[in-house]
Design a protein around this motif. Structure first.
Motif, PDB file in Angstrom:
ATOM      1  N   ASP A  62       0.811  -1.228   0.000  1.00  0.00           N
ATOM      2  CA  ASP A  62       0.000   0.000   0.000  1.00  0.00           C
ATOM      3  C   ASP A  62       0.838   1.268   0.000  1.00  0.00           C
ATOM      4  O   ASP A  62       0.367   2.313  -0.433  1.00  0.00           O
ATOM      5  N   ASP A  63       2.088   1.207   0.492  1.00  0.00           N
ATOM      6  CA  ASP A  63       2.908   2.411   0.606  1.00  0.00           C
ATOM      7  C   ASP A  63       3.981   2.532  -0.478  1.00  0.00           C
ATOM      8  O   ASP A  63       4.817   3.415  -0.434  1.00  0.00           O
ATOM      9  N   GLU A  64       3.919   1.683  -1.502  1.00  0.00           N
ATOM     10  CA  GLU A  64       4.874   1.770  -2.605  1.00  0.00           C
ATOM     11  C   GLU A  64       4.344   2.715  -3.679  1.00  0.00           C
ATOM     12  O   GLU A  64       3.162   2.693  -4.013  1.00  0.00           O
ATOM     13  N   ARG A  65       5.239   3.544  -4.226  1.00  0.00           N
ATOM     14  CA  ARG A  65       4.834   4.468  -5.290  1.00  0.00           C
ATOM     15  C   ARG A  65       4.301   3.686  -6.480  1.00  0.00           C
ATOM     16  O   ARG A  65       4.908   2.726  -6.927  1.00  0.00           O
ATOM     17  N   LEU A  66       3.160   4.130  -7.000  1.00  0.00           N
ATOM     18  CA  LEU A  66       2.570   3.464  -8.160  1.00  0.00           C
ATOM     19  C   LEU A  66       3.404   3.675  -9.417  1.00  0.00           C
ATOM     20  O   LEU A  66       3.524   2.780 -10.253  1.00  0.00           O
ATOM     21  N   PHE A  67       3.940   4.854  -9.566  1.00  0.00           N
ATOM     22  CA  PHE A  67       4.668   5.216 -10.779  1.00  0.00           C
ATOM     23  C   PHE A  67       6.069   5.688 -10.393  1.00  0.00           C
ATOM     24  O   PHE A  67       6.301   6.887 -10.263  1.00  0.00           O
ATOM     25  N   PRO A  68       6.996   4.760 -10.203  1.00  0.00           N
ATOM     26  CA  PRO A  68       8.335   5.133  -9.724  1.00  0.00           C
ATOM     27  C   PRO A  68       9.240   5.673 -10.835  1.00  0.00           C
ATOM     28  O   PRO A  68      10.323   5.175 -11.078  1.00  0.00           O
ATOM     29  N   ILE A  69       8.742   6.666 -11.543  1.00  0.00           N
ATOM     30  CA  ILE A  69       9.546   7.327 -12.568  1.00  0.00           C
ATOM     31  C   ILE A  69       9.635   8.800 -12.211  1.00  0.00           C
ATOM     32  O   ILE A  69       8.782   9.333 -11.501  1.00  0.00           O
ATOM     33  N   VAL A  70      10.651   9.444 -12.707  1.00  0.00           N
ATOM     34  CA  VAL A  70      10.845  10.855 -12.391  1.00  0.00           C
ATOM     35  C   VAL A  70      10.213  11.723 -13.478  1.00  0.00           C
ATOM     36  O   VAL A  70       9.999  11.280 -14.608  1.00  0.00           O
ATOM     37  N   GLN A  71       9.957  12.957 -13.121  1.00  0.00           N
ATOM     38  CA  GLN A  71       9.310  13.906 -14.028  1.00  0.00           C
ATOM     39  C   GLN A  71      10.097  14.062 -15.321  1.00  0.00           C
ATOM     40  O   GLN A  71       9.524  14.166 -16.399  1.00  0.00           O
ATOM     41  N   GLU A  72      11.415  14.016 -15.235  1.00  0.00           N
ATOM     42  CA  GLU A  72      12.248  14.187 -16.419  1.00  0.00           C
ATOM     43  C   GLU A  72      12.013  13.061 -17.426  1.00  0.00           C
ATOM     44  O   GLU A  72      12.060  13.277 -18.636  1.00  0.00           O
ATOM     45  N   ALA A  73      11.782  11.847 -16.933  1.00  0.00           N
ATOM     46  CA  ALA A  73      11.519  10.714 -17.835  1.00  0.00           C
ATOM     47  C   ALA A  73      10.195  10.914 -18.561  1.00  0.00           C
ATOM     48  O   ALA A  73      10.087  10.624 -19.762  1.00  0.00           O
ATOM     49  N   VAL A  74       9.199  11.402 -17.847  1.00  0.00           N
ATOM     50  CA  VAL A  74       7.904  11.675 -18.468  1.00  0.00           C
ATOM     51  C   VAL A  74       8.069  12.792 -19.506  1.00  0.00           C
ATOM     52  O   VAL A  74       7.554  12.694 -20.622  1.00  0.00           O
ATOM     53  N   GLN A  75       8.815  13.837 -19.128  1.00  0.00           N
ATOM     54  CA  GLN A  75       9.035  14.959 -20.045  1.00  0.00           C
ATOM     55  C   GLN A  75       9.742  14.486 -21.313  1.00  0.00           C
ATOM     56  O   GLN A  75       9.380  14.874 -22.423  1.00  0.00           O
ATOM     57  N   HIS A  76      10.731  13.617 -21.165  1.00  0.00           N
ATOM     58  CA  HIS A  76      11.478  13.098 -22.316  1.00  0.00           C
ATOM     59  C   HIS A  76      10.540  12.320 -23.252  1.00  0.00           C
ATOM     60  O   HIS A  76      10.564  12.509 -24.474  1.00  0.00           O
ATOM     61  N   LYS A  77       9.708  11.464 -22.685  1.00  0.00           N
ATOM     62  CA  LYS A  77       8.762  10.682 -23.497  1.00  0.00           C
ATOM     63  C   LYS A  77       7.760  11.613 -24.190  1.00  0.00           C
ATOM     64  O   LYS A  77       7.433  11.422 -25.364  1.00  0.00           O
ATOM     65  N   MET A  78       7.280  12.629 -23.454  1.00  0.00           N
ATOM     66  CA  MET A  78       6.347  13.589 -24.057  1.00  0.00           C
ATOM     67  C   MET A  78       7.003  14.307 -25.233  1.00  0.00           C
ATOM     68  O   MET A  78       6.373  14.476 -26.285  1.00  0.00           O
ATOM     69  N   LYS A  79       8.248  14.734 -25.061  1.00  0.00           N
ATOM     70  CA  LYS A  79       8.942  15.450 -26.147  1.00  0.00           C
ATOM     71  C   LYS A  79       9.021  14.601 -27.407  1.00  0.00           C
ATOM     72  O   LYS A  79       8.819  15.105 -28.506  1.00  0.00           O
ATOM     73  N   ARG A  80       9.327  13.310 -27.251  1.00  0.00           N
ATOM     74  CA  ARG A  80       9.400  12.423 -28.420  1.00  0.00           C
ATOM     75  C   ARG A  80       8.047  12.320 -29.110  1.00  0.00           C
ATOM     76  O   ARG A  80       7.955  12.388 -30.339  1.00  0.00           O
ATOM     77  N   ARG A  91       5.242  21.351 -21.327  1.00  0.00           N
ATOM     78  CA  ARG A  91       5.887  20.707 -20.183  1.00  0.00           C
ATOM     79  C   ARG A  91       4.872  19.807 -19.483  1.00  0.00           C
ATOM     80  O   ARG A  91       3.666  19.948 -19.682  1.00  0.00           O
ATOM     81  N   VAL A  92       5.364  18.911 -18.645  1.00  0.00           N
ATOM     82  CA  VAL A  92       4.480  18.043 -17.876  1.00  0.00           C
ATOM     83  C   VAL A  92       3.508  18.896 -17.057  1.00  0.00           C
ATOM     84  O   VAL A  92       2.307  18.623 -17.008  1.00  0.00           O
ATOM     85  N   HIS A  93       4.012  19.955 -16.434  1.00  0.00           N
ATOM     86  CA  HIS A  93       3.163  20.822 -15.606  1.00  0.00           C
ATOM     87  C   HIS A  93       2.045  21.473 -16.410  1.00  0.00           C
ATOM     88  O   HIS A  93       0.985  21.782 -15.869  1.00  0.00           O
ATOM     89  N   ASP A  94       2.266  21.656 -17.709  1.00  0.00           N
ATOM     90  CA  ASP A  94       1.233  22.253 -18.552  1.00  0.00           C
ATOM     91  C   ASP A  94      -0.018  21.381 -18.631  1.00  0.00           C
ATOM     92  O   ASP A  94      -1.106  21.885 -18.932  1.00  0.00           O
ATOM     93  N   LEU A  95       0.114  20.092 -18.354  1.00  0.00           N
ATOM     94  CA  LEU A  95      -1.070  19.220 -18.332  1.00  0.00           C
ATOM     95  C   LEU A  95      -2.029  19.644 -17.227  1.00  0.00           C
ATOM     96  O   LEU A  95      -3.243  19.546 -17.378  1.00  0.00           O
ATOM     97  N   ARG A  96      -1.483  20.140 -16.122  1.00  0.00           N
ATOM     98  CA  ARG A  96      -2.321  20.671 -15.033  1.00  0.00           C
ATOM     99  C   ARG A  96      -3.107  21.874 -15.546  1.00  0.00           C
ATOM    100  O   ARG A  96      -4.302  21.995 -15.297  1.00  0.00           O
ATOM    101  N   HIS A  97      -2.429  22.765 -16.269  1.00  0.00           N
ATOM    102  CA  HIS A  97      -3.105  23.942 -16.818  1.00  0.00           C
ATOM    103  C   HIS A  97      -4.173  23.538 -17.836  1.00  0.00           C
ATOM    104  O   HIS A  97      -5.256  24.129 -17.873  1.00  0.00           O
TER     105      HIS A  97
END
Length: 157
Positions: A62-80, A91-97
């Motif tokens: 129950d206390d393990e992170r569901l998505f153990p990846i860093v923001q930079e990895a997500v950003q890199h995949k998004m850029k591709r 940017r990843v943060h732009d998804l919030r906006h």
């Protein structure tokens, strides 16, 4: 986010911590403000996707992170993927906006948006997203016209 942060029965996610990475170390702390600690209602489709993901990881604590990846990895995949699609870079943060802009477009009240995104003050929400609210003056005038037409003495003014 951990499995323990999700109430599958109530379609809710509890936001109680902040994750960031510094000096090649994962750091999990309390959120910046008291208002950042909140419970967010999620749609059925998202709950189902998260549940399917969790169920696919047999024995996940129950206390393990569901998505153990860093923001930079997500950003890199998004850029591709952005480059492949030929669309504007975000940017990843732009998804919030984008989420907030979508809610505004659908007519969700600013106070509900403030609570959902964890802003400390409604002024932050309005200062950040106020330009997205359409001019509502015609709607106000129409509302008043309709109310006058529905009152018992509408012909006496």
């Amino acid at each position: 986010m951990t499995k323990g942060d999700i109430s599958f029965e109530n379609n809710q996610i509890s936001i109680t911590k902040t994750y960031y990475r510094t000096g090649r170390q994962d750091v999990i702390t309390e959120p910046k403000t008291k208002q950042s600690v909140r419970t967010v209602e999620i749609p059925e489709f998202l709950k189902k996707e998260i549940k399917d993901f969790v169920d696919g990881h047999y024995g996940m604590p129950d206390d393990e992170r569901l998505f153990p990846i860093v923001q930079e990895a997500v950003q890199h995949k998004m850029k591709r993927q952005i480059a492949k699609a030929g669309v504007k870079n975000i940017r990843v943060h732009d998804l919030r906006h984008s989420h907030v802009a979508y809610l505004i477009n659908k007519g969700i009240e600013p106070l509900l948006i403030k609570e959902r995104v964890g802003h400390k003050d409604i002024r932050i929400t309005l200062n950040t997203y106020g330009h997205l609210y359409p001019n509502q003056q015609r709607r106000v005038a129409d509302l008043l016209d309709n109310e006058k037409g529905n009152s018992p003495d509408s012909g006496n003014c």
